[in-house]
Design a protein around this motif. Structure first.
Motif, PDB file in Angstrom:
ATOM      1  N   GLY A  13     -24.662 -52.207 -27.797  1.00 18.11           N
ATOM      2  CA  GLY A  13     -24.333 -50.819 -28.136  1.00 18.11           C
ATOM      3  C   GLY A  13     -24.456 -49.898 -26.931  1.00 18.11           C
ATOM      4  N   TRP A  14     -25.529 -50.070 -26.159  1.00 16.80           N
ATOM      5  CA  TRP A  14     -25.690 -49.295 -24.922  1.00 16.80           C
ATOM      6  C   TRP A  14     -24.544 -49.597 -23.954  1.00 16.80           C
ATOM      7  N   ALA A  15     -24.173 -50.874 -23.838  1.00 16.08           N
ATOM      8  CA  ALA A  15     -23.084 -51.258 -22.931  1.00 16.08           C
ATOM      9  C   ALA A  15     -21.766 -50.629 -23.378  1.00 16.08           C
ATOM     10  N   ALA A  16     -21.511 -50.604 -24.695  1.00 13.51           N
ATOM     11  CA  ALA A  16     -20.286 -49.985 -25.206  1.00 13.51           C
ATOM     12  C   ALA A  16     -20.257 -48.490 -24.889  1.00 13.51           C
ATOM     13  N   ALA A  17     -21.419 -47.831 -25.030  1.00 16.73           N
ATOM     14  CA  ALA A  17     -21.488 -46.401 -24.704  1.00 16.73           C
ATOM     15  C   ALA A  17     -21.197 -46.169 -23.226  1.00 16.73           C
ATOM     16  N   THR A  18     -21.765 -47.018 -22.362  1.00 19.19           N
ATOM     17  CA  THR A  18     -21.536 -46.870 -20.915  1.00 19.19           C
ATOM     18  C   THR A  18     -20.076 -47.089 -20.571  1.00 19.19           C
ATOM     19  N   CYS A 153     -17.543 -37.102 -27.004  1.00 18.20           N
ATOM     20  CA  CYS A 153     -18.659 -37.232 -27.952  1.00 18.20           C
ATOM     21  C   CYS A 153     -18.903 -38.678 -28.371  1.00 18.20           C
ATOM     22  N   LEU A 154     -17.975 -39.591 -28.074  1.00 25.17           N
ATOM     23  CA  LEU A 154     -18.143 -40.987 -28.489  1.00 25.17           C
ATOM     24  C   LEU A 154     -19.328 -41.683 -27.826  1.00 25.17           C
ATOM     25  N   PRO A 155     -19.548 -41.573 -26.483  1.00 24.51           N
ATOM     26  CA  PRO A 155     -20.684 -42.273 -25.882  1.00 24.51           C
ATOM     27  C   PRO A 155     -22.030 -41.910 -26.511  1.00 24.51           C
ATOM     28  N   PRO A 156     -22.362 -40.609 -26.694  1.00 23.34           N
ATOM     29  CA  PRO A 156     -23.660 -40.321 -27.333  1.00 23.34           C
ATOM     30  C   PRO A 156     -23.729 -40.814 -28.771  1.00 23.34           C
ATOM     31  N   ILE A 157     -22.603 -40.799 -29.493  1.00 20.71           N
ATOM     32  CA  ILE A 157     -22.624 -41.326 -30.861  1.00 20.71           C
ATOM     33  C   ILE A 157     -22.905 -42.828 -30.848  1.00 20.71           C
ATOM     34  N   LEU A 158     -22.320 -43.548 -29.893  1.00 23.54           N
ATOM     35  CA  LEU A 158     -22.588 -44.989 -29.769  1.00 23.54           C
ATOM     36  C   LEU A 158     -24.048 -45.248 -29.422  1.00 23.54           C
ATOM     37  N   VAL A 159     -24.628 -44.367 -28.602  1.00 22.65           N
ATOM     38  CA  VAL A 159     -26.052 -44.511 -28.277  1.00 22.65           C
ATOM     39  C   VAL A 159     -26.903 -44.326 -29.539  1.00 22.65           C
ATOM     40  N   LEU A 160     -26.576 -43.299 -30.338  1.00 19.13           N
ATOM     41  CA  LEU A 160     -27.329 -43.078 -31.582  1.00 19.13           C
ATOM     42  C   LEU A 160     -27.220 -44.274 -32.523  1.00 19.13           C
ATOM     43  N   LEU A 161     -26.026 -44.857 -32.622  1.00 16.78           N
ATOM     44  CA  LEU A 161     -25.857 -46.031 -33.466  1.00 16.78           C
ATOM     45  C   LEU A 161     -26.638 -47.232 -32.934  1.00 16.78           C
ATOM     46  N   ALA A 162     -26.702 -47.314 -31.594  1.00 15.09           N
ATOM     47  CA  ALA A 162     -27.384 -48.469 -30.996  1.00 15.09           C
ATOM     48  C   ALA A 162     -28.885 -48.428 -31.240  1.00 15.09           C
ATOM     49  N   VAL A 163     -29.498 -47.243 -31.198  1.00 17.30           N
ATOM     50  CA  VAL A 163     -30.959 -47.163 -31.267  1.00 17.30           C
ATOM     51  C   VAL A 163     -31.454 -46.868 -32.684  1.00 17.30           C
ATOM     52  N   ARG A 164     -30.553 -46.909 -33.672  1.00 14.46           N
ATOM     53  CA  ARG A 164     -31.031 -46.647 -35.032  1.00 14.46           C
ATOM     54  C   ARG A 164     -31.988 -47.768 -35.463  1.00 14.46           C
ATOM     55  N   ALA A 165     -32.817 -47.451 -36.394  1.00 10.20           N
ATOM     56  CA  ALA A 165     -33.831 -48.418 -36.848  1.00 10.20           C
ATOM     57  C   ALA A 165     -33.152 -49.673 -37.390  1.00 10.20           C
ATOM     58  N   PRO A 166     -33.663 -50.881 -37.074  1.00  6.54           N
ATOM     59  CA  PRO A 166     -33.038 -52.128 -37.527  1.00  6.54           C
ATOM     60  C   PRO A 166     -33.165 -52.298 -39.024  1.00  6.54           C
ATOM     61  N   ARG A 167     -32.114 -52.894 -39.615  1.00 10.22           N
ATOM     62  CA  ARG A 167     -32.129 -53.186 -41.049  1.00 10.22           C
ATOM     63  C   ARG A 167     -32.913 -54.479 -41.289  1.00 10.22           C
ATOM     64  N   HIS A 168     -33.519 -54.581 -42.476  1.00 12.06           N
ATOM     65  CA  HIS A 168     -34.242 -55.796 -42.829  1.00 12.06           C
ATOM     66  C   HIS A 168     -33.289 -56.905 -43.234  1.00 12.06           C
ATOM     67  N   ALA A 169     -32.084 -56.515 -43.690  1.00  9.43           N
ATOM     68  CA  ALA A 169     -31.098 -57.527 -44.081  1.00  9.43           C
ATOM     69  C   ALA A 169     -29.760 -57.159 -43.468  1.00  9.43           C
ATOM     70  N   TYR A 170     -29.106 -58.135 -42.928  1.00 11.21           N
ATOM     71  CA  TYR A 170     -27.820 -57.904 -42.295  1.00 11.21           C
ATOM     72  C   TYR A 170     -26.730 -57.891 -43.356  1.00 11.21           C
ATOM     73  N   ILE A 171     -25.955 -56.815 -43.360  1.00 16.06           N
ATOM     74  CA  ILE A 171     -24.868 -56.682 -44.326  1.00 16.06           C
ATOM     75  C   ILE A 171     -23.556 -56.823 -43.577  1.00 16.06           C
ATOM     76  N   ARG A 172     -22.817 -57.833 -43.878  1.00 14.47           N
ATOM     77  CA  ARG A 172     -21.554 -58.077 -43.191  1.00 14.47           C
ATOM     78  C   ARG A 172     -20.481 -57.151 -43.749  1.00 14.47           C
ATOM     79  N   ARG A 173     -19.807 -56.467 -42.880  1.00 16.70           N
ATOM     80  CA  ARG A 173     -18.745 -55.569 -43.296  1.00 16.70           C
ATOM     81  C   ARG A 173     -17.475 -56.352 -43.611  1.00 16.70           C
ATOM     82  N   GLY A 174     -16.653 -55.807 -44.486  1.00 16.56           N
ATOM     83  CA  GLY A 174     -15.411 -56.453 -44.852  1.00 16.56           C
ATOM     84  C   GLY A 174     -14.394 -56.424 -43.725  1.00 16.56           C
ATOM     85  N   PRO A 175     -13.323 -57.180 -43.830  1.00 13.11           N
ATOM     86  CA  PRO A 175     -12.305 -57.240 -42.766  1.00 13.11           C
ATOM     87  C   PRO A 175     -11.602 -55.912 -42.550  1.00 13.11           C
TER      88      PRO A 175
END
Length: 481
Positions: A13-18, A153-175
């Motif tokens: 996520g950090w790499a995508a923001a950069t 505004c995309l790079p800081p939004i990607l940073v926020l998404l990257a550092v959000r608290a980890p989920r206890h269960a991984y939910i796979r998104r649909g196609p």
């Protein structure tokens, strides 16, 4: 989620923001390497009135731009993102994931504070209406401003998404969700920077076929649009120095702004002096608008016709007033006697011979001056007309001072024998020197000067001049009255 997998995901996520932050700089660097054109274009933006978004921007930009000039915020904030990633990584390695999230959020907030106004403020003014939208320049420029502000505004939004608290269960998104996210990412990274590339062609004079240049090779431009572009780019010298600040604006944007101003002027009867037109951001185009806008051309022509009619009527009144004066009855018969109404915009009417035109000579008693091949006679208080009678003699005429306020005689040297007298308007009186080249005397009689100086608008035909030209070798001027 295992700790190692979580760290790997956040790092991506950090790499995508950069990458998102640095992508525009890389894009333009590639363009410059391949074409030698960095893509920069200048725009003229003029504003009047008050709009909320623009007023806030005007207050914020003086301190925001110096901050963004700091190297840490260059390349879309990539150095700050890399520094934030290092802080986050070290915090996670030491078991302080909460501190890492705080660092990431601080980086994102700083970038959003700097970049979000560039998206929100023009969007706000665009929502408030056309008048506020025009504060930001041409519509194409406003669209790029909003798009670019959104992209930043995309790079800081990607940073926020990257550092959000980890989920206890991984939910796979649909196609569908994964595909939409991928398309949006590609669009943001590729298409938005491309939209900030050179906005349109700025045609050269030879391409437009402006007067004296080229053969008109620009496609999809009609004659009126071509004339308008030539005038704007100072290739049509009817408009003097031209509109240099529009030189770097693309043909498409110049024409769009011209049509917008034309529509505004048309609503006011083609009057470019209307307040709404004068206060429009494109108001500087008004001087060249007739070539593009039929309503303005018609209004200008009507104004010129009205002015010409008034001028013709004024000339006719002056000529009738001069014709009403009694003819001068000379004491001896002249070779020629001519009457005319002559106008001047610079105090004097001029006498000259071919090849001897130049600076007028100094006046004796502020009435008449002479030089070799040059003559000057006072006729008006700066601008006006005079009723002139010119008489040419082969010998010296008797002196007449009765009925005249001023009488002055000067010597004149004729190098070609072709002295002629005229003003800025009116006929030219020729054949004043009847014996060809040689020495002459010029006697000038005047009445009406006092009246001209006493009233702001003297009556028609107030100034009368009698000019007598005859052979004589004397050089010294003589003041008779």
């Amino acid at each position: 989620m295992p700790r190692r997998s979580w760290v790997h995901r956040v790092s991506k996520g950090w790499a995508a923001a950069t990458l998102t932050a640095v992508a525009p700089s890389l894009f333009f660097w590639v363009i410059w390497t391949l074409t030698g054109d960095y893509g920069s274009r200048s725009y003229l933006s003029m504003s009047s009135g008050s709009c909320l978004g623009w007023d806030i921007y005007d207050q914020v930009s003086p301190w925001a731009y110096p901050v963004k000039a700091v190297p840490l915020f260059s390349y879309g904030g990539a150095p700050l993102i890399v520094l934030g990633f290092a802080g986050w990584y070290l915090s996670v390695r030491r078991g302080r994931a909460g501190l890492g999230r705080i660092i990431g959020r601080c980086v994102a907030v700083v970038l959003l504070v700097l970049d979000l106004p560039l998206f929100l403020l023009p969007t706000l003014d665009a929502a408030l209406g056309p008048a506020c939208e025009a504060m930001w320049g041409p519509p194409e420029l406003l669209s790029r401003q909003i798009g670019w502000g959104l992209y930043d505004c995309l790079p800081p939004i990607l940073v926020l998404l990257a550092v959000r608290a980890p989920r206890h269960a991984y939910i796979r998104r649909g196609p569908v969700v994964r595909t939409a996210a991928g398309v949006l990412a590609v669009t943001a990274v590729v298409l938005l920077p491309a939209a900030s590339a050179p906005p349109g062609k700025v045609s050269a004079q030879w391409e437009l076929g402006c007067p004296g240049f080229g053969d008109d090779t620009v496609p999809r431009v009609n004659a009126a649009e071509k004339d308008f572009l030539c005038a704007v780019r100072d290739h049509d010298h009817r408009y003097g120095s031209g509109l240099e600040r529009w030189d770097g604006v693309s043909d498409q944007d110049v024409l769009a702004q011209g049509r917008h101003l034309c529509a505004l002027a048309t609503r006011h009867g083609g009057d470019t002096g209307a307040r709404a037109v004068q206060e429009a951001p494109q108001a500087s185009l008004a001087i060249v608008l007739p070539s593009l806008c039929p309503a303005v051309a018609s209004a200008r022509q009507s104004e010129e016709d009205r002015w010409q009619a008034e001028s013709d009527a004024s000339v006719a009144r002056e000529e009738r007033a001069c014709a009403a004066h009694p003819r001068h009855r000379p004491k001896i018969r002249p070779v020629r006697q001519r009457r005319a109404t002559l106008w001047t915009a610079f105090w004097t009417i001029e006498g000259w011979e071919d090849g001897y035109e130049g600076n007028p000579p100094d006046l004796v008693k502020d009435l008449v001056g002479s030089g070799r091949g040059a003559l000057a006679i006072w006729a008006a208080d700066e601008a006006g007309s005079a009723c002139v009678t010119v008489e040419s003699y082969t010998r010296r005429p008797p002196l007449e001072v009765r009925g005249w306020d001023e009488v002055v005689e000067v010597g004149y040297e004729s190098p070609t024998g072709s002295l002629q007298l005229g003003g800025g308007e009116g006929p030219t009186l020729k054949g004043l020197t009847v014996r060809g080249a040689g020495s002459y005397r010029v006697r000038v009689h005047l009445r009406g000067r006092k009246l001209v100086y006493q009233v702001a608008y003297p009556p028609d035909g107030a100034v009368e001049l009698l000019v007598q030209v005859f052979p004589g070798k004397a050089k010294k001027p003589v003041v008779y009255r």
